[in-house]
Enzyme design. Structure first.
Site, PDB file in Angstrom:
ATOM      1  N   LYS A 190      39.644  37.981  45.298  1.00 20.34           N
ATOM      2  CA  LYS A 190      39.588  39.645  45.368  1.00 20.34           C
ATOM      3  C   LYS A 190      38.012  40.201  44.879  1.00 20.34           C
ATOM      4  O   LYS A 190      37.385  40.857  46.195  1.00 20.34           O
ATOM      5  CB  LYS A 190      40.146  40.698  43.998  1.00 20.34           C
ATOM      6  CG  LYS A 190      41.803  40.703  44.561  1.00 20.34           C
ATOM      7  CD  LYS A 190      42.273  40.985  46.195  1.00 20.34           C
ATOM      8  CE  LYS A 190      43.804  41.121  46.570  1.00 20.34           C
ATOM      9  NZ  LYS A 190      43.655  41.723  47.725  1.00 20.34           N
ATOM     10  N   TYR A 246      42.996  35.172  41.176  1.00 12.51           N
ATOM     11  CA  TYR A 246      43.088  36.195  42.091  1.00 12.51           C
ATOM     12  C   TYR A 246      41.838  36.980  41.893  1.00 12.51           C
ATOM     13  O   TYR A 246      41.591  37.587  43.299  1.00 12.51           O
ATOM     14  CB  TYR A 246      44.293  36.556  41.834  1.00 12.51           C
ATOM     15  CG  TYR A 246      44.420  38.207  42.454  1.00 12.51           C
ATOM     16  CD1 TYR A 246      45.565  38.125  43.834  1.00 12.51           C
ATOM     17  CD2 TYR A 246      44.779  39.347  41.523  1.00 12.51           C
ATOM     18  CE1 TYR A 246      46.129  39.029  44.426  1.00 12.51           C
ATOM     19  CE2 TYR A 246      45.281  40.604  41.516  1.00 12.51           C
ATOM     20  CZ  TYR A 246      45.319  40.542  43.247  1.00 12.51           C
ATOM     21  OH  TYR A 246      45.466  41.523  43.671  1.00 12.51           O
TER      22      TYR A 246
END
Lengths: 331, 331
Positions: B154, B150
């Site tokens: 990002k 994750y």
């Protein structure tokens, strides 16, 4: 040990191939097969190792799977659309540099889901991941702020490399190569080309154009040092890297003026006189945003060895490219 | 002014929608249309602005083009597969968080090649782009070292945002949200959930589990502050950002012990007694790698305003979620 070099047709790839052919071994293990891949099938140098040459577009579906068919133990991923072209052709740069890299990483992951497969992967990144504003000396903890699409794609490659390595897909290491000097061959259109040109051309008795001031500072490594970085990266135990899988290589920080002084020591004032000052506002502006110096202690502690000074960089060029001779007709 | 919120069904997206509906304007211009998109069509809150709700999977070919059909002037891109799920489902995380984001950026680029189109784009990044080893206080120049897929996705989103902005495709800004506390609703399985749980549950007269030591330090913002960051980002003149399009938001650094002291001030020792210590080795290890404190001077200088202290964060939760009442049955 089976080795795959993707991007083997480029300047560094060719020199790496010759070096591996000569050594016959990597990390103490004999090399049993060498596969050279590039967009055009690379030339196969003479040598005792069984070598296969393949034309492959990494961004084509299935290309990476084909390259992995023999399950190479070590993969050097050098393939890239270079800075200038990736800037001029947005889609091509992202397709090759980002999608191609991701397809390679994914193909390794897919292979590992079928059978045990955990290769070492050496990814060449670049100091182009850094752009101004920067500290005078850039530490390995500096945020990556590329100012080109090429640098962006390399920075993304570093992030993917770290995540796939963390996930146990492969044993990855990313090395940020300094600007290579002296780059052999004819002058090209790279904005950084003059850093090599002002040495290479006068050593061959030819005129070179200097588009920036002599005070401009930049970060260099010889082709020989770059090949050394790649081989050391392939041999390194990455447990020492932790999760930080990419690092800046120990280059050499020098000004254009220092380059010219070293040229004078190597080839005299006649050579220096062949440098023609022709300021180029566009190049001056681009170069102003480039990194000038690095703290590469981390790489040095890990055993990476760079060039000792600009004089050595020039000596390497004369020895490796000019057969020891300088002056017109030497190249 | 037409606004598109992608990920409008999430907690922050819903609160942003309500805020924009209430304000009726952004950057001094009346909002004429609001489009809410998420994987399921978001609920449309009551309000005077013409609002459309759309179910869209950003990773589906053509989905981004459809969302851009009305050429929104401002796009909030909040959609993401969250940390835990992106870690559990590698392919889904990359498909939504990386491919989805890239498809959105590409669709804007394609639209801009047909006609003039240059929207403002606010991208929510996360402090998950940082992982240990880290300095005690993390500056905006710190290298992004995510320790989750994750966080990797990002960080890649930030790089793409900067490159597309540099290329003039859109006017992008990326804001790294702190951990949101107090997150309303039922406890979820996020490893960070306890930071909210130890406030939210006791305030509602319910037991909460604390899996880490009281000395653990972390970085927080209230949902109200997060919405404020998003709106300020959309209104900010990005010329002040230079090429550094992403930045850490001004959160609040506090220890779990300080959270508990503030809970006592707000709701007394009875509330504190509802916190049950249940050390969890896995959570302790994960949390140890998370950032603890930031130097968010850059964001503060640009006018972003965070919460003043943990007491305020608790007051906001009581006011916005509990209608001012605490104790069993309040939530």
């Amino acid at each position: 040990m089976k080795i795959l070099i993707i991007g083997a047709g480029g300047m560094v790839g060719r020199k790496l191939t010759v070096k591996l052919q000569g050594a016959g071994a990597l990390n103490g293990q004999p090399i049993t097969a060498l596969t050279l891949a590039d967009i055009f099938a690379p030339e196969v140098p003479q040598g005792g190792i069984k070598t296969t040459s393949v034309a492959a577009d990494l961004s084509r579906d299935g290309a990476a799977e084909e390259l992995l068919a023999e399950r190479p133990d070590v993969i050097f991923h050098l393939a890239a659309i270079v800075s200038g072209e990736a800037e001029a052709n947005f889609e091509k740069g992202y397709r090759i540099n980002l999608d191609g890299t991701r397809l390679l990483f994914e193909a390794i992951r897919q292979a590992g889901q079928v059978e045990h497969y955990y290769p070492k992967l050496v990814f060449t990144s670049s100091i182009a991941v850094f752009g101004e504003p920067l500290p005078a000396v850039i530490p390995d903890t500096q945020v990556l702020t590329p100012l080109t699409s090429y640098g962006t794609q390399k920075a993304i490659g570093e992030l993917l490399l770290a995540d796939y390595s963390r996930r146990g897909v492969f044993d990855g290491i990313g090395i940020r190569l300094p600007t290579i000097a002296v780059r052999p061959g004819a002058p090209n259109k790279a904005a950084s080309g003059f850093f090599s040109g002002i040495i290479r051309e006068p050593l061959a008795g030819l005129e070179a154009i200097l588009p920036v001031a002599e005070t401009v500072r930049h970060w260099f490594a010889s082709p020989r040092a770059a090949v050394g970085f790649l081989i050391h990266a392939a041999e390194l135990n990455t447990a020492t890297l932790g999760q930080r899988r990419s690092l800046s290589m120990p280059g050499l920080s020098a000004t254009v003026g220092e380059q010219i002084e070293a040229l004078e020591r190597a080839a005299g004032l006649d050579a220096v006189a062949l440098i023609r000052r022709e300021p180029d506002a566009k190049i001056i502006e681009m170069v102003a945003g480039w990194p000038k110096d690095f703290d590469s202690q981390r790489a040095t502690d890990l055993g990476f060895v760079g060039d000792s000074d600009i004089d050595e960089i020039i000596r390497i060029h004369i020895a490796d490219e000019l057969k020891g001779k300088i002056g017109r007709g030497a190249a």
